[in-house]
Design a protein around this motif. Structure first.
Motif, PDB file in Angstrom:
ATOM      1  N   THR A 145      19.061   5.855  11.049  1.00  0.00           N
ATOM      2  CA  THR A 145      18.630   4.617  11.673  1.00  0.00           C
ATOM      3  C   THR A 145      19.388   3.481  11.019  1.00  0.00           C
ATOM      4  N   GLU A 146      19.957   2.640  11.845  1.00  0.00           N
ATOM      5  CA  GLU A 146      20.644   1.481  11.284  1.00  0.00           C
ATOM      6  C   GLU A 146      19.995   0.217  11.801  1.00  0.00           C
ATOM      7  N   SER A 147      20.322  -0.879  11.182  1.00  0.00           N
ATOM      8  CA  SER A 147      19.756  -2.139  11.644  1.00  0.00           C
ATOM      9  C   SER A 147      20.846  -3.188  11.628  1.00  0.00           C
ATOM     10  N   GLU A 148      20.514  -4.319  12.160  1.00  0.00           N
ATOM     11  CA  GLU A 148      21.471  -5.408  12.264  1.00  0.00           C
ATOM     12  C   GLU A 148      21.133  -6.445  11.194  1.00  0.00           C
ATOM     13  N   PRO A 149      22.039  -7.389  10.942  1.00  0.00           N
ATOM     14  CA  PRO A 149      21.683  -8.474  10.038  1.00  0.00           C
ATOM     15  C   PRO A 149      20.497  -9.264  10.581  1.00  0.00           C
ATOM     16  N   GLU A 198       0.850  -1.193   0.000  1.00  0.00           N
ATOM     17  CA  GLU A 198       0.000   0.000   0.000  1.00  0.00           C
ATOM     18  C   GLU A 198       0.889   1.247   0.000  1.00  0.00           C
ATOM     19  N   PRO A 199       0.330   2.409  -0.368  1.00  0.00           N
ATOM     20  CA  PRO A 199       1.154   3.617  -0.393  1.00  0.00           C
ATOM     21  C   PRO A 199       1.831   3.919   0.943  1.00  0.00           C
ATOM     22  N   LEU A 200       1.124   3.733   2.057  1.00  0.00           N
ATOM     23  CA  LEU A 200       1.745   4.061   3.345  1.00  0.00           C
ATOM     24  C   LEU A 200       2.825   3.054   3.733  1.00  0.00           C
ATOM     25  N   GLN A 201       2.665   1.815   3.277  1.00  0.00           N
ATOM     26  CA  GLN A 201       3.736   0.835   3.518  1.00  0.00           C
ATOM     27  C   GLN A 201       4.980   1.198   2.704  1.00  0.00           C
ATOM     28  N   ILE A 202       4.740   1.696   1.486  1.00  0.00           N
ATOM     29  CA  ILE A 202       5.873   2.106   0.654  1.00  0.00           C
ATOM     30  C   ILE A 202       6.559   3.306   1.284  1.00  0.00           C
ATOM     31  N   LEU A 203       5.747   4.196   1.905  1.00  0.00           N
ATOM     32  CA  LEU A 203       6.341   5.355   2.579  1.00  0.00           C
ATOM     33  C   LEU A 203       7.306   4.914   3.669  1.00  0.00           C
ATOM     34  N   LYS A 204       6.942   3.858   4.398  1.00  0.00           N
ATOM     35  CA  LYS A 204       7.839   3.363   5.441  1.00  0.00           C
ATOM     36  C   LYS A 204       9.147   2.860   4.847  1.00  0.00           C
ATOM     37  N   LYS A 205       9.050   2.148   3.711  1.00  0.00           N
ATOM     38  CA  LYS A 205      10.263   1.648   3.073  1.00  0.00           C
ATOM     39  C   LYS A 205      11.136   2.790   2.595  1.00  0.00           C
ATOM     40  N   VAL A 206      10.497   3.826   2.064  1.00  0.00           N
ATOM     41  CA  VAL A 206      11.265   4.958   1.547  1.00  0.00           C
ATOM     42  C   VAL A 206      11.944   5.695   2.697  1.00  0.00           C
ATOM     43  N   GLU A 207      11.232   5.794   3.834  1.00  0.00           N
ATOM     44  CA  GLU A 207      11.850   6.413   5.012  1.00  0.00           C
ATOM     45  C   GLU A 207      13.038   5.592   5.494  1.00  0.00           C
ATOM     46  N   LEU A 208      12.894   4.288   5.434  1.00  0.00           N
ATOM     47  CA  LEU A 208      14.007   3.401   5.819  1.00  0.00           C
ATOM     48  C   LEU A 208      15.230   3.674   4.956  1.00  0.00           C
ATOM     49  N   LEU A 209      15.008   3.828   3.633  1.00  0.00           N
ATOM     50  CA  LEU A 209      16.135   4.087   2.736  1.00  0.00           C
ATOM     51  C   LEU A 209      16.739   5.461   3.012  1.00  0.00           C
ATOM     52  N   ARG A 210      15.884   6.430   3.361  1.00  0.00           N
ATOM     53  CA  ARG A 210      16.408   7.772   3.634  1.00  0.00           C
ATOM     54  C   ARG A 210      17.257   7.779   4.904  1.00  0.00           C
ATOM     55  N   ASP A 211      16.800   7.055   5.942  1.00  0.00           N
ATOM     56  CA  ASP A 211      17.505   7.081   7.219  1.00  0.00           C
ATOM     57  C   ASP A 211      18.751   6.207   7.228  1.00  0.00           C
ATOM     58  N   ALA A 212      18.890   5.317   6.272  1.00  0.00           N
ATOM     59  CA  ALA A 212      20.025   4.390   6.300  1.00  0.00           C
ATOM     60  C   ALA A 212      21.308   5.117   5.946  1.00  0.00           C
ATOM     61  N   SER A 213      22.421   4.533   6.395  1.00  0.00           N
ATOM     62  CA  SER A 213      23.700   5.175   6.126  1.00  0.00           C
ATOM     63  C   SER A 213      24.355   4.614   4.879  1.00  0.00           C
ATOM     64  N   GLY A 214      23.830   3.533   4.340  1.00  0.00           N
ATOM     65  CA  GLY A 214      24.427   2.929   3.165  1.00  0.00           C
ATOM     66  C   GLY A 214      25.469   1.885   3.484  1.00  0.00           C
ATOM     67  N   GLU A 215      25.858   1.794   4.748  1.00  0.00           N
ATOM     68  CA  GLU A 215      26.850   0.786   5.118  1.00  0.00           C
ATOM     69  C   GLU A 215      26.202  -0.594   5.116  1.00  0.00           C
ATOM     70  N   LYS A 216      27.075  -1.596   5.026  1.00  0.00           N
ATOM     71  CA  LYS A 216      26.596  -2.956   5.136  1.00  0.00           C
ATOM     72  C   LYS A 216      26.129  -3.210   6.566  1.00  0.00           C
ATOM     73  N   LEU A 217      25.066  -3.990   6.731  1.00  0.00           N
ATOM     74  CA  LEU A 217      24.554  -4.249   8.073  1.00  0.00           C
ATOM     75  C   LEU A 217      25.520  -5.155   8.806  1.00  0.00           C
ATOM     76  N   ARG A 218      25.871  -4.758  10.014  1.00  0.00           N
ATOM     77  CA  ARG A 218      26.711  -5.636  10.823  1.00  0.00           C
ATOM     78  C   ARG A 218      26.313  -5.502  12.278  1.00  0.00           C
ATOM     79  N   LYS A 219      26.629  -6.564  13.012  1.00  0.00           N
ATOM     80  CA  LYS A 219      26.279  -6.596  14.421  1.00  0.00           C
ATOM     81  C   LYS A 219      27.322  -5.809  15.196  1.00  0.00           C
ATOM     82  N   VAL A 220      26.879  -4.916  16.055  1.00  0.00           N
ATOM     83  CA  VAL A 220      27.783  -4.088  16.847  1.00  0.00           C
ATOM     84  C   VAL A 220      27.458  -4.322  18.305  1.00  0.00           C
ATOM     85  N   ASN A 221      28.487  -4.616  19.086  1.00  0.00           N
ATOM     86  CA  ASN A 221      28.241  -4.899  20.490  1.00  0.00           C
ATOM     87  C   ASN A 221      28.483  -3.699  21.391  1.00  0.00           C
TER      88      ASN A 221
END
Lengths: 137, 227
Positions: free
Chosen positions: B182-186, A90-113
């Motif tokens: 906002t970041e996420s984990e694997p 739905e349009p609002l679900q797509i909005l959430k995905k687009v916000e996710l892409l905007r807020d991301a840093s572009g780095e690969k996801l990794r676990k940080v302790n």
């Protein structure tokens, strides 16, 4: 052993001084005919103009991709890209995905302790057993 | 024709595309920065606590356009005051302790400073330029927002430490952080399996974390505090 010069490279610390959004461009693909693009077409008509106006740092590119599922691709300053398939959303679900892409840093996801990452030297220095008054054993 | 019309209406149907009326919004709408920020905020659905931007007093020289643009340059400042019940709020009239008055200038004179700030009760020892990965996604925080972190248990330099009981007086220091995203984990996969049964289920989860960057750590001047 050869003598090497000390290498000091500056590291980027986004937010100290100026803040630059890491997402620089977003590709939005849709299809006029396919049913999986229905929500995407509504998103492009109703929400995207406002979202693009609210985020002037990002370049939005809308282009058709006939007979394929709709996709949002975010391009980041570090050269990476993230793609999300938004078929049947739905349009609002797509909005959430687009916000996710905007807020991301572009780095690969990794676990940080450790929660705090620092490039600064320790403020109080490193403890040494040879300095100060010593320890009573 | 009618089907096409119906379809276009259905596509455009989004329940909350319009902003609620002004009196329902969490902050007063004003010209310039705040109204644009309110329009931006619509995309995040949570109400938030926003420190009011100090309105300049109406100057004698009528230059409304320049003042509005100056306001637009200002960052929106958000105060992080969700755990204010832990300490009694310090009123400006509270006098400073004598030891703080004498030793705070010495602490401020040393080059590096660190602060142990508390966010939702968790301590983070930070210096300027550090990045924090909060263990949660802060609702309503957008990249570029500035938070003022006013709960600190320790403020220190190389030789001096100011320890709060339990928190340091918030007039003594300024710590600001920029929300960098906002970041996420694997993806985590947990396999659920019962004994003597072939059936397995896979549970997926992916947590989201708000990233902060400490943009400012400043020790206040004693004279400015006492006025």
């Amino acid at each position: 052993m050869t003598v090497k010069a000390l290498q000091t490279l500056t590291t980027g610390r986004n937010g100290v001084g100026a803040f630059i959004l890491q997402c620089k461009k977003m590709d939005i693909h849709y299809c006029d005919w396919a049913g999986s693009s229905k929500g995407m077409n509504g998103f492009i008509k109703s929400i995207l103009p406002k979202f693009a106006a609210a985020n002037p740092q990002i370049e939005f590119v809308v282009s058709p991709r006939p007979s394929k599922h709709p996709v949002v691709i975010g391009h980041y300053i570090n050269g990476r890209e993230k793609a999300i398939c938004v078929r049947n959303l739905e349009p609002l679900q797509i909005l959430k995905k687009v916000e996710l892409l905007r807020d991301a840093s572009g780095e690969k996801l990794r676990k940080v302790n450790k929660p705090v990452q620092s490039v600064n030297e320790s403020v109080r220095g490193v403890w040494s057993p040879y300095h100060g008054n010593g320890m009573a054993v | 024709m009618s089907r096409a019309l119906l379809r276009s209406v259905l596509e455009l149907r989004t329940p909350i595309t319009l902003l609620p009326p002004a009196f329902l919004l969490p902050m007063p709408i004003r010209l310039g920065a705040t109204s644009t920020a309110a329009a931006r905020r619509f995309f995040n659905q949570t109400a938030q606590i926003i420190e009011p931007v100090p309105q300049p007093p109406p100057a004698a020289t009528p230059s409304p356009s320049s003042s509005v643009s100056a306001q637009a340059q200002e960052h929106l400042e958000t105060t992080f005051t969700r755990e204010s019940e832990t300490t009694t709020p310090t009123t400006p009239s509270t006098p400073l302790d004598e030891s703080v008055r004498t030793l705070l200038p010495l602490l401020a004179a040393q080059p590096g400073h660190y602060v142990t700030i508390h966010i939702h009760g968790r301590p983070y020892l930070v210096t300027e330029g550090d990045s924090i990965r909060l263990p949660f996604k802060m609702p309503g925080a957008e990249p570029g927002d500035i938070l003022r972190l006013n709960r600190a248990s320790v403020v220190g330099s190389r030789d001096y430490t100011l320890q709060g009981a339990p928190y340091v007086d918030e007039r003594l220091f300024t710590c600001r952080a920029v929300v960098t995203g906002t970041e996420s984990e694997p993806m985590r996969v947990v396999v659920k399996k019962k004994r003597r049964t072939r059936r397995t289920t896979h549970k997926f989860s992916k947590l989201r974390f708000t990233m902060l960057r400490i943009s400012e750590v400043k020790i206040s001047d004693v004279k400015e505090i006492e006025g």
